[in-house]
Design an enzyme around this catalytic site. Structure first.
Site, PDB file in Angstrom:
ATOM      1  N   LYS A 100     -11.831   0.470   9.520  1.00 20.44           N
ATOM      2  CA  LYS A 100     -10.429   0.819   9.760  1.00 20.44           C
ATOM      3  C   LYS A 100     -10.282   1.283  11.211  1.00 20.44           C
ATOM      4  O   LYS A 100     -11.068   2.102  11.682  1.00 20.44           O
ATOM      5  CB  LYS A 100     -10.020   1.924   8.772  1.00 20.44           C
ATOM      6  CG  LYS A 100      -8.544   2.124   8.633  1.00 20.44           C
ATOM      7  CD  LYS A 100      -8.185   2.821   7.333  1.00 20.44           C
ATOM      8  CE  LYS A 100      -6.698   3.105   7.288  1.00 20.44           C
ATOM      9  NZ  LYS A 100      -6.211   3.479   5.971  1.00 20.44           N
ATOM     10  N   GLU A 114       0.016   7.601  -9.137  1.00 25.75           N
ATOM     11  CA  GLU A 114       1.115   8.521  -9.416  1.00 25.75           C
ATOM     12  C   GLU A 114       1.313   8.743 -10.907  1.00 25.75           C
ATOM     13  O   GLU A 114       1.604   9.859 -11.352  1.00 25.75           O
ATOM     14  CB  GLU A 114       2.415   7.995  -8.785  1.00 25.75           C
ATOM     15  CG  GLU A 114       2.473   8.071  -7.264  1.00 25.75           C
ATOM     16  CD  GLU A 114       1.713   6.957  -6.570  1.00 25.75           C
ATOM     17  OE1 GLU A 114       1.189   6.051  -7.270  1.00 25.75           O
ATOM     18  OE2 GLU A 114       1.637   6.975  -5.328  1.00 25.75           O
ATOM     19  N   ARG A 146       7.536   4.874  -9.948  1.00 26.86           N
ATOM     20  CA  ARG A 146       6.710   4.178 -10.935  1.00 26.86           C
ATOM     21  C   ARG A 146       6.241   5.110 -12.058  1.00 26.86           C
ATOM     22  O   ARG A 146       5.705   4.643 -13.050  1.00 26.86           O
ATOM     23  CB  ARG A 146       5.515   3.496 -10.271  1.00 26.86           C
ATOM     24  CG  ARG A 146       4.600   4.399  -9.503  1.00 26.86           C
ATOM     25  CD  ARG A 146       3.385   3.657  -8.968  1.00 26.86           C
ATOM     26  NE  ARG A 146       3.726   2.422  -8.268  1.00 26.86           N
ATOM     27  CZ  ARG A 146       2.830   1.575  -7.779  1.00 26.86           C
ATOM     28  NH1 ARG A 146       1.551   1.827  -7.904  1.00 26.86           N
ATOM     29  NH2 ARG A 146       3.189   0.486  -7.155  1.00 26.86           N
TER      30      ARG A 146
HETATM   31  C1  LIG Z   1       2.345   3.646  -4.964  1.00 26.82           C
HETATM   32  C2  LIG Z   1       1.993   4.046  -3.568  1.00 26.82           C
HETATM   33  N1  LIG Z   1       1.530   5.295  -3.323  1.00 26.82           N
HETATM   34  C3  LIG Z   1       1.221   5.665  -2.068  1.00 26.82           C
HETATM   35  C4  LIG Z   1       1.356   4.797  -1.036  1.00 26.82           C
HETATM   36  C5  LIG Z   1       1.089   5.269   0.389  1.00 26.82           C
HETATM   37  N2  LIG Z   1      -0.035   4.506   0.989  1.00 26.82           N
HETATM   38  C6  LIG Z   1       0.192   3.500   1.843  1.00 26.82           C
HETATM   39  S1  LIG Z   1      -1.221   2.791   2.366  1.00 26.82           S
HETATM   40  C7  LIG Z   1      -2.145   3.861   1.483  1.00 26.82           C
HETATM   41  C8  LIG Z   1      -3.642   3.756   1.532  1.00 26.82           C
HETATM   42  C9  LIG Z   1      -4.108   2.391   1.186  1.00 26.82           C
HETATM   43  O1  LIG Z   1      -5.491   2.326   1.299  1.00 26.82           O
HETATM   44  P1  LIG Z   1      -6.195   0.920   1.224  1.00 26.82           P
HETATM   45  O2  LIG Z   1      -5.612   0.112   0.128  1.00 26.82           O
HETATM   46  O3  LIG Z   1      -7.662   1.142   1.157  1.00 26.82           O
HETATM   47  O4  LIG Z   1      -5.796   0.208   2.575  1.00 26.82           O
HETATM   48  P2  LIG Z   1      -6.279   0.573   4.073  1.00 26.82           P
HETATM   49  O5  LIG Z   1      -5.113   1.284   4.686  1.00 26.82           O
HETATM   50  O6  LIG Z   1      -7.493   1.418   3.999  1.00 26.82           O
HETATM   51  O7  LIG Z   1      -6.513  -0.728   4.704  1.00 26.82           O
HETATM   52  C10 LIG Z   1      -1.356   4.760   0.774  1.00 26.82           C
HETATM   53  C11 LIG Z   1      -1.854   5.842  -0.088  1.00 26.82           C
HETATM   54  C12 LIG Z   1       1.853   3.506  -1.318  1.00 26.82           C
HETATM   55  N3  LIG Z   1       2.062   2.596  -0.354  1.00 26.82           N
HETATM   56  N4  LIG Z   1       2.141   3.160  -2.580  1.00 26.82           N
END
Ligand SMILES: Cc1ncc(C[n+]2csc(CCOP(=O)(O)OP(=O)(O)O)c2C)c(N)n1
Length: 663
Positions: free
Chosen positions: A289, A398, A426
């Site tokens: 990342k 959630e 959700r």
């Molecule tokens: C239902 C929901 N909860 C929280 C989020 C906020 N959120 C956006 S990206 C993320 C982390 C995602 O991690 P990952 O899938 O590993 O992707 P990376 O950013 O590490 O590439 C979160 C918690 C979201 N988009 N959707």
């Protein structure tokens, strides 16, 4: 200086469609990756956006678009926050400077924006379900295109992904799931799945070890039975250390990986192989990342979602690092800026909540904090540091967070679930079925309630008033400043029944004691009572806008009384009816959809009880609110001072005409 390794001839500017990638040499592809990173860093440094996630998938996206034939083949991006390279390679380079601006490119995939965006995303863990639907649809229509879901290890903590895995294994269609494993959600990935993926990576090391071991053994001339026996036992022992059953294989998927995610040729080779498979497959890709931008590599959490910053110095400027402001606490410059703004008395609602929950935690050890992968965004880092044993990060889950909290409340504890309004949507059934039905004392701190700005359509927190107002046993509160927020949190923890406190993504106003008046069940509070004929009844987040409107109206010699609603639910109806009988016009002003909102309820009440006042409801008309700055969105929805004033003037004018007609 970040802009390194750039030859003068730009390759990226010549890419109009993914097919243009296929003629590029290995050297040119490397050059392209550098150019893409430069454009992403330069653009996000100006417009804000998801930086670290995008920098991590540059090579993966190039490889995907060289192997698959988009838009016939479909690529579904989970969350969609990592789609910038995809946008740059699918004909949107020339418009990329408009990213996340009002009227510009969205920060997430949008089908309306390009045929290459196979599915709209924004909330986590949806990609495998959506991709499976696209694939099943493709086969029903007798077509034979490929469908790829790209999901991060963080998004893999969401339960929907497992429902989709289970169904995909059952259907057996050749779905390709790319698991983008960077060991990070926004912060470090948490939970059993994350540990499991690390162990899977170890099995890959075992495979590599075994290949080397076997070739070594083959070189031993005429190994006797004895030597062979030892070797077999040794292999078994090594395998016992490294090998674990493969969860994905058990569900009916092939499993390939882990693969180095920044090596385009190696990725391509694997993708070409899995493209030929006629079964579902998981390709486990390891990425970094923030790759290629020093500051983001060193602190990918802080660079997950950023507002504007200096490319050469990192996160030192940017007016409202609200989204990330706790993540950026580590940054010395930002801390100083934050201290300065605190001195002026201005803190974000997130920070106000952060302080309030810490105070409640100190007073009562039954107070617990729960987050769904948003520890910093929801302002829980200080609570976690003070009470690590009373803090839970459940991952991007959630629904589980809510039912888990219900269990804690049933044991007599006082859980506070801190979630963004949009992600809470959700978990509505869990709120109704697991919390409200049993009247359990769970508090929901809904951050980002109202307009969220640049993240756009998928992230606006505009439905919570309507969604939670209809839930029996629920209390729904809206603070207008930090003092009121703290009072409401204390109230919520006392009432021992479900309570939602909603507050916006902005700074608290510099208010005085007017918000410190004690709470009274179901009642709001008058901030100004001039015995005017018009009452502006506002909900917390729109205090400043209402104040602005009141000043504008005053300039036109139209005095107004100001009423802070505080409670969306429950409502002391007799008290409200008194108000509705005391004015010619009562204007309800709320930062949420009008349908199902407070104003709609109040006008039904006024009609039912034949109240004197005319009711005007100002809220968000029925549509999905797209991206733009908070001020732009308030203006576009006529909820800024100017918009409120105009609506009141129109309604006032109509009232006068009606009055004249009567007499
Ligand atoms: C239902 C929901 N909860 C929280 C989020 C906020 N959120 C956006 S990206 C993320 C982390 C995602 O991690 P990952 O899938 O590993 O992707 P990376 O950013 O590490 O590439 C979160 C918690 C979201 N988009 N959707």
């Amino acid at each position: 200086m970040f802009f390194n390794n750039m030859s003068s001839e730009s390759i990226l500017s010549h890419i109009q469609a993914p097919s243009d990638l296929r003629t590029l040499s290995t050297h040119e592809l490397k050059q392209l990756a550098v150019e893409i990173r430069n454009v992403i860093v330069a653009t996000v440094s100006k417009n804000g956006g998801h930086l670290a996630s995008n920098l991590g998938v540059v090579e993966l996206t190039i490889a995907l678009h060289r192997v698959f034939d988009s838009p016939r083949d479909k690529i579904v991006w989970d969350v969609g926050h990592q789609c910038y390279t995809h946008k740059l390679l699918t004909g949107r380079y020339s418009r990329f400077s408009t990213l996340r601006q009002a009227g510009g490119l969205a920060g997430f995939p949008k089908r309306a924006e390009s045929p290459h965006d196979a599915f709209d995303t924004g909330h986590a863990s949806t990609s495998i379900s959506a991709a499976l639907g696209l694939l099943a649809g493709d086969r029903i229509q007798d077509a034979h295109n490929r469908v790829v879901a790209v999901i991060g290890d963080g998004a893999l903590s969401g339960g929907l992904a497992y429902e989709a895995f289970s169904h995909a294994g059952q259907l057996g269609l050749p779905l390709i799931v790319i698991l983008n494993d960077n060991k990070m959600s926004i912060g470090r990935s948490v939970g059993g799945i994350s540990k499991y993926l690390s162990r899977l990576s170890m099995t890959a090391r075992y495979q590599a070890f075994r290949q080397k071991f076997d070739s070594l053994v083959k070189r031993i001339p005429r190994a006797g039975e004895f030597v062979f026996d030892i070797i077999v036992r040794l292999k078994r022992a090594v395998k016992a250390v490294f090998y674990i059953d493969n969860f994905f294989v058990d569900l009916g998927f092939e499993y390939v990986g882990p693969i180095e995610g920044h090596h385009i040729q190696r990725l391509e080779q694997v993708l070409r192989d899995v493209r030929k498979l006629d079964r579902p497959v998981v390709v486990h890709v390891i990425t970094r990342k923030g790759k290629g931008y020093k500051f983001a590599e060193e602190d990918p959490g802080a660079y997950h979602g950023v507002s504007s910053f200096s490319v050469n110095e990192g996160l030192i400027k940017g007016p409202a690092l609200v989204k990330n402001h706790d993540a950026a606490l580590d940054n010395h410059h930002v801390r100083r800026r934050k201290e300065q703004s605190n001195r002026r008395g201005k803190i974000s609602f997130t920070e106000a909540f952060s302080r309030a929950i810490l105070e409640q935690g100190q007073k009562d050890e039954r107070v617990l904090a729960i987050t769904a992968a948003m520890e910093k965004g929801t302002g829980l880092s200080a609570f976690k540091a003070a009470f690590p044993g009373r803090f839970f990060d459940v991952g991007i889950a959630e629904e589980h967070a809510v039912t888990f909290a219900a269990g804690l409340a049933a044991k007599g504890l006082k859980p506070i679930v801190a979630v963004y309004s949009t992600f809470m949507q959700r978990a509505l059934d869990e709120v109704i079925h697991d919390v409200a039905l049993q009247n359990l004392g769970v508090t929901f701190a809904l951050d980002r309630a109202g307009f969220v700005g640049d993240d756009g359509l998928t992230h606006q927190g505009v439905f919570d008033i309507a969604l939670f107002r209809m839930v029996p046993n629920m209390t729904l509160l809206a603070p207008a400043d930090s003092v009121e927020l703290a009072m409401m949190l204390a109230w919520a923890l006392r009432i021992n029944s479900p309570c939602v406190i909603r507050y916006p993504k902005t700074f608290c106003p510099l208010a005085g004691q007017e918000f410190a008046m004690p709470l009274h069940l179901g009642r709001g509070v008058f901030l100004r009572k001039w015995n005017a004929s018009i009452c502006l009844a506002f909900s917390g987040s729109l205090y400043l806008e209402t104040l602005d409107a009141a000043a504008r109206l005053e300039q036109k010699r139209i005095p107004t009384d100001l009423y802070n609603l505080r409670f969306f639910k429950p409502v002391d109806e007799e008290y409200l009816i008194d108000i509705l009988n005391n004015y010619e016009l009562v204007v309800f002003i709320e930062e949420g959809v009008r349908e199902g909102g407070f104003g709609e309820y109040a006008s039904e009440l006024a009609q039912r009880r034949r109240c004197i006042a005319r009711i005007l409801t100002l809220g968000i008309p029925e549509h999905f609110v797209s991206q733009g700055k908070r001020e732009e969105l308030l203006h576009a929805n006529a909820l800024d001072g100017e918009g409120i004033t105009e609506s009141v003037l129109r309604a006032n004018h109509e009232s006068r005409l009606r009055h004249l007609a009567k007499h």
